[in-house]
Design a protein around this motif. Structure first.
Motif, PDB file in Angstrom:
ATOM      1  N   TYR A   1      -5.177   8.670   4.212  1.00  0.00           N
ATOM      2  CA  TYR A   1      -5.752   8.961   2.903  1.00  0.00           C
ATOM      3  C   TYR A   1      -6.534   7.795   2.301  1.00  0.00           C
ATOM      4  O   TYR A   1      -7.056   7.909   1.223  1.00  0.00           O
ATOM      5  CB  TYR A   1      -4.659   9.381   1.916  1.00  0.00           C
ATOM      6  N   ARG A   2      -6.594   6.674   2.983  1.00  0.00           N
ATOM      7  CA  ARG A   2      -7.329   5.516   2.467  1.00  0.00           C
ATOM      8  C   ARG A   2      -8.780   5.589   2.805  1.00  0.00           C
ATOM      9  O   ARG A   2      -9.275   6.113   3.681  1.00  0.00           O
ATOM     10  CB  ARG A   2      -6.755   4.224   3.036  1.00  0.00           C
TER      11      ARG A   2
ATOM     12  N   LEU B   1      -0.301   4.525  -0.212  1.00  0.00           N
ATOM     13  CA  LEU B   1      -0.914   5.684   0.403  1.00  0.00           C
ATOM     14  C   LEU B   1      -0.845   5.589   1.922  1.00  0.00           C
ATOM     15  O   LEU B   1      -1.075   4.504   2.478  1.00  0.00           O
ATOM     16  CB  LEU B   1      -2.381   5.809  -0.012  1.00  0.00           C
TER      17      LEU B   1
ATOM     18  N   GLU C   1       0.856  -1.187   0.000  1.00  0.00           N
ATOM     19  CA  GLU C   1       0.000   0.000   0.000  1.00  0.00           C
ATOM     20  C   GLU C   1       0.886   1.229   0.000  1.00  0.00           C
ATOM     21  O   GLU C   1       1.722   1.400   0.867  1.00  0.00           O
ATOM     22  CB  GLU C   1      -0.913  -0.006   1.231  1.00  0.00           C
TER      23      GLU C   1
END
Length: 84
Positions: free
Chosen positions: A83-84, A79, A77
């Protein structure tokens, strides 16, 4: 069996038997063809030693003569969690 593609500057970047963090793209036909993913994977010099196939291209798009096997261990991942 899935087919993936990776861009590298030199084949030495694909050290066999080590866990590598790579940006690969799918070559499967359909809607999600050419979708990129950042993954941790293990590359094998022999196609039959891994569950998936890996096609290698150099920086300017030249196709490498050798094909590899790849085992995707996990998706990375990129991000941050906020921000997810």
């Amino acid at each position: 069996m899935k087919h993936w593609e990776v861009f590298v500057m030199d084949l030495a970047e694909l050290a066999p038997g080590q866990d590598l963090e790579l940006t690969i793209r799918t070559l499967e036909p359909g809607l999600h063809k050419y979708t990129y993913k950042r993954v941790k994977a293990r590359v094998s010099e022999n196609e039959q030693d891994a569950p998936d196939r890996l096609q290698v291209r150099f920086g300017r798009g030249q196709l490498a003569p050798q094909r590899f096997g790849i085992q995707v261990l996990e998706e990375v991942e990129r991000l941050p969690a906020k921000y997810r």
